[in-house]
Write a protein that holds these residues in place. Sequence first.
Motif, PDB file in Angstrom:
ATOM      1  N   LEU A  44      41.371  -4.044  27.853  1.00  0.00           N
ATOM      2  CA  LEU A  44      40.560  -4.350  28.939  1.00  0.00           C
ATOM      3  C   LEU A  44      39.137  -5.084  28.166  1.00  0.00           C
ATOM      4  N   THR A  45      38.445  -5.645  28.862  1.00  0.00           N
ATOM      5  CA  THR A  45      37.255  -6.399  28.229  1.00  0.00           C
ATOM      6  C   THR A  45      36.220  -5.129  28.106  1.00  0.00           C
ATOM      7  N   ARG A  46      36.088  -4.475  28.785  1.00  0.00           N
ATOM      8  CA  ARG A  46      34.863  -3.151  28.351  1.00  0.00           C
ATOM      9  C   ARG A  46      35.429  -2.689  26.958  1.00  0.00           C
ATOM     10  N   ILE A  47      36.628  -2.488  26.988  1.00  0.00           N
ATOM     11  CA  ILE A  47      37.139  -1.648  25.613  1.00  0.00           C
ATOM     12  C   ILE A  47      36.965  -2.642  24.520  1.00  0.00           C
ATOM     13  N   LEU A  48      37.354  -3.945  24.575  1.00  0.00           N
ATOM     14  CA  LEU A  48      37.261  -4.912  23.453  1.00  0.00           C
ATOM     15  C   LEU A  48      35.542  -5.019  22.991  1.00  0.00           C
ATOM     16  N   GLN A  49      34.779  -5.104  24.188  1.00  0.00           N
ATOM     17  CA  GLN A  49      33.256  -5.316  23.978  1.00  0.00           C
ATOM     18  C   GLN A  49      32.735  -4.127  23.630  1.00  0.00           C
ATOM     19  N   LYS A  50      33.173  -3.038  23.609  1.00  0.00           N
ATOM     20  CA  LYS A  50      32.645  -1.658  23.210  1.00  0.00           C
ATOM     21  C   LYS A  50      32.863  -1.219  21.649  1.00  0.00           C
ATOM     22  N   ASP A  51      34.117  -1.385  21.545  1.00  0.00           N
ATOM     23  CA  ASP A  51      34.984  -0.685  20.415  1.00  0.00           C
ATOM     24  C   ASP A  51      35.029  -1.611  19.268  1.00  0.00           C
ATOM     25  N   TYR A  52      35.455  -3.058  19.825  1.00  0.00           N
ATOM     26  CA  TYR A  52      35.818  -3.891  18.836  1.00  0.00           C
ATOM     27  C   TYR A  52      34.840  -5.255  18.983  1.00  0.00           C
ATOM     28  N   VAL A  53      33.577  -5.161  18.946  1.00  0.00           N
ATOM     29  CA  VAL A  53      32.653  -5.914  19.308  1.00  0.00           C
ATOM     30  C   VAL A  53      32.755  -7.238  18.474  1.00  0.00           C
ATOM     31  N   TYR A  54      33.156  -7.029  17.256  1.00  0.00           N
ATOM     32  CA  TYR A  54      33.179  -8.232  16.222  1.00  0.00           C
ATOM     33  C   TYR A  54      34.129  -9.065  16.491  1.00  0.00           C
ATOM     34  N   VAL A  55      35.396  -8.526  17.174  1.00  0.00           N
ATOM     35  CA  VAL A  55      36.553  -9.322  17.478  1.00  0.00           C
ATOM     36  C   VAL A  55      36.127 -10.247  18.751  1.00  0.00           C
ATOM     37  N   ALA A  56      35.451  -9.370  19.778  1.00  0.00           N
ATOM     38  CA  ALA A  56      34.978 -10.103  20.786  1.00  0.00           C
ATOM     39  C   ALA A  56      34.164 -11.071  20.709  1.00  0.00           C
ATOM     40  N   LYS A  57      33.080 -10.887  19.804  1.00  0.00           N
ATOM     41  CA  LYS A  57      32.339 -11.993  19.666  1.00  0.00           C
ATOM     42  C   LYS A  57      32.578 -13.245  19.019  1.00  0.00           C
ATOM     43  N   ILE A  58      33.612 -13.117  18.110  1.00  0.00           N
ATOM     44  CA  ILE A  58      34.350 -14.417  17.435  1.00  0.00           C
ATOM     45  C   ILE A  58      35.290 -15.015  18.064  1.00  0.00           C
ATOM     46  N   LEU A  59      35.674 -14.641  19.087  1.00  0.00           N
ATOM     47  CA  LEU A  59      36.918 -15.337  20.014  1.00  0.00           C
ATOM     48  C   LEU A  59      36.546 -17.028  19.958  1.00  0.00           C
ATOM     49  N   LYS A  60      35.371 -17.069  20.225  1.00  0.00           N
ATOM     50  CA  LYS A  60      34.993 -18.747  20.652  1.00  0.00           C
ATOM     51  C   LYS A  60      34.668 -19.328  19.361  1.00  0.00           C
ATOM     52  N   GLY A  61      34.740 -18.449  18.153  1.00  0.00           N
ATOM     53  CA  GLY A  61      34.226 -19.292  16.798  1.00  0.00           C
ATOM     54  C   GLY A  61      35.573 -19.398  15.900  1.00  0.00           C
ATOM     55  N   LEU A  62      36.723 -19.212  16.477  1.00  0.00           N
ATOM     56  CA  LEU A  62      37.842 -19.486  15.542  1.00  0.00           C
ATOM     57  C   LEU A  62      38.984 -20.375  16.221  1.00  0.00           C
ATOM     58  N   GLU A  63      39.893 -20.734  15.216  1.00  0.00           N
ATOM     59  CA  GLU A  63      41.067 -21.431  15.624  1.00  0.00           C
ATOM     60  C   GLU A  63      42.172 -20.534  15.356  1.00  0.00           C
ATOM     61  N   GLU A  64      43.290 -20.500  16.005  1.00  0.00           N
ATOM     62  CA  GLU A  64      44.664 -19.765  15.436  1.00  0.00           C
ATOM     63  C   GLU A  64      45.690 -20.514  15.654  1.00  0.00           C
ATOM     64  N   GLN A  65      46.666 -20.240  15.212  1.00  0.00           N
ATOM     65  CA  GLN A  65      47.939 -21.138  15.328  1.00  0.00           C
ATOM     66  C   GLN A  65      49.173 -19.880  15.382  1.00  0.00           C
ATOM     67  N   GLU A  66      49.855 -19.832  16.466  1.00  0.00           N
ATOM     68  CA  GLU A  66      50.990 -18.609  16.486  1.00  0.00           C
ATOM     69  C   GLU A  66      52.178 -19.132  15.406  1.00  0.00           C
ATOM     70  N   PHE A  67      52.577 -17.908  14.893  1.00  0.00           N
ATOM     71  CA  PHE A  67      53.803 -18.143  14.134  1.00  0.00           C
ATOM     72  C   PHE A  67      55.091 -18.432  15.110  1.00  0.00           C
ATOM     73  N   PRO A  68      56.148 -19.124  14.535  1.00  0.00           N
ATOM     74  CA  PRO A  68      57.248 -19.454  15.330  1.00  0.00           C
ATOM     75  C   PRO A  68      57.849 -18.138  15.845  1.00  0.00           C
ATOM     76  N   GLN A  69      58.620 -18.243  16.601  1.00  0.00           N
ATOM     77  CA  GLN A  69      59.625 -17.228  17.111  1.00  0.00           C
ATOM     78  C   GLN A  69      61.106 -17.423  16.906  1.00  0.00           C
ATOM     79  N   THR A  70      61.696 -16.639  16.175  1.00  0.00           N
ATOM     80  CA  THR A  70      63.037 -16.935  16.012  1.00  0.00           C
ATOM     81  C   THR A  70      63.891 -15.524  16.052  1.00  0.00           C
ATOM     82  N   SER A  71      64.913 -15.611  16.629  1.00  0.00           N
ATOM     83  CA  SER A  71      65.746 -14.443  16.951  1.00  0.00           C
ATOM     84  C   SER A  71      65.831 -13.217  15.712  1.00  0.00           C
ATOM     85  N   GLN A  72      65.770 -14.132  14.593  1.00  0.00           N
ATOM     86  CA  GLN A  72      66.292 -13.487  13.207  1.00  0.00           C
ATOM     87  C   GLN A  72      64.933 -12.547  12.930  1.00  0.00           C
ATOM     88  N   TYR A  73      63.719 -13.055  13.073  1.00  0.00           N
ATOM     89  CA  TYR A  73      62.488 -12.435  12.506  1.00  0.00           C
ATOM     90  C   TYR A  73      61.594 -12.096  13.752  1.00  0.00           C
TER      91      TYR A  73
END
Length: 326
Positions: free
Chosen positions: A240-269
């Motif tokens: 929830l937005t209120r939980i993210l901004q209250k308890d994990y404020v640094y994660v919330a603040k950095i979302l517009k300052g990062l780039e991420e690439q997801e790992f591939p998904q295969t059935s084995q892993y």
Amino acid sequence: MAAALGSWQAVAPRKRRPAARRPRPGAVAAARDPEAEPEVDGEVVLRRIREAGEDLLVSEFWSSALETINSCLRKHLEQLNAPEGTLLEATGKLHLDSSLDESHAAPGSIPGETLATGTCSWKCVCYGIGNFATCVLARNQLAFLLLFLEKCQIPRNHCWVYDPLFSQLEIAVLNTLGVSVLSENEEGRRSVRGQPTVFYMPHCGTALYNNLLWSNWSADALSKVVIIGNSFRGLEGRLLTRILQKDYVYVAKILKGLEEQEFPQTSQYMDIFNDTSIHWFPVHKLTQLPADTWAFQEEPDYEDCEDLEIIRNKTGDPAAARVNLL
């Protein structure tokens, strides 16, 4: 680099048991392998890590994950502007020299593996990998880490590992493998102090990522950080937005300052690396964040946080000061 990444020596895949489903991302307790013996010795654990690495090497997931990591690290290295002959050179040589005598490899290493002993300035920190002696999921995550260190030519003694759940046997195995085992629960509060560092944190609690960001809360420090762990975009979608901004404020603040690439998904892993991404922090995005973003330096406080998914430090107070990178 793409060609170099494909130079691993393939080994024949072995039959493997299907992995049990991992608990929801961020859970502290590791799922245990129901077929594992009640007690195992170090040689058995080392053999199982080696076998996990051999299986990983020939998997579709490994080759796809390397492409994802390579793409991210290439862009990250460009902004580091490393001097010739140090970081850029070392990471530009991601390859395996299988022609070297295997007698030089560390105990428990993957066949053909060589340890980097050059001037590579990368560091690596691994948090929360779990009980790999008894959990097949954690064992595969450790095997991935060892292969990643080799590919990036990061010497194993430049990798610091910690989990409050480690047994004495697991600590002994990690020492045999040559990585550096931390003696204190830092709760993720580790400053890179200008040193380019990869943090390997698969399925860790959100507070651990929040603490890490707080400990490096400046554009300069974060520009040198890479995080392999739970997808930050996934965290944004699940909490929830209120939980993210209250308890994990640094994660919330950095979302517009990062780039991420997801790992591939295969059935084995699927169960082992689900919801996993590699994250980095482009300077141009960090500098475009509002000025008051960096002015906020309040230490994270989880006293009123529900469902806190980390194990707190009971022997000391790592919050008293940011922990410097060794």
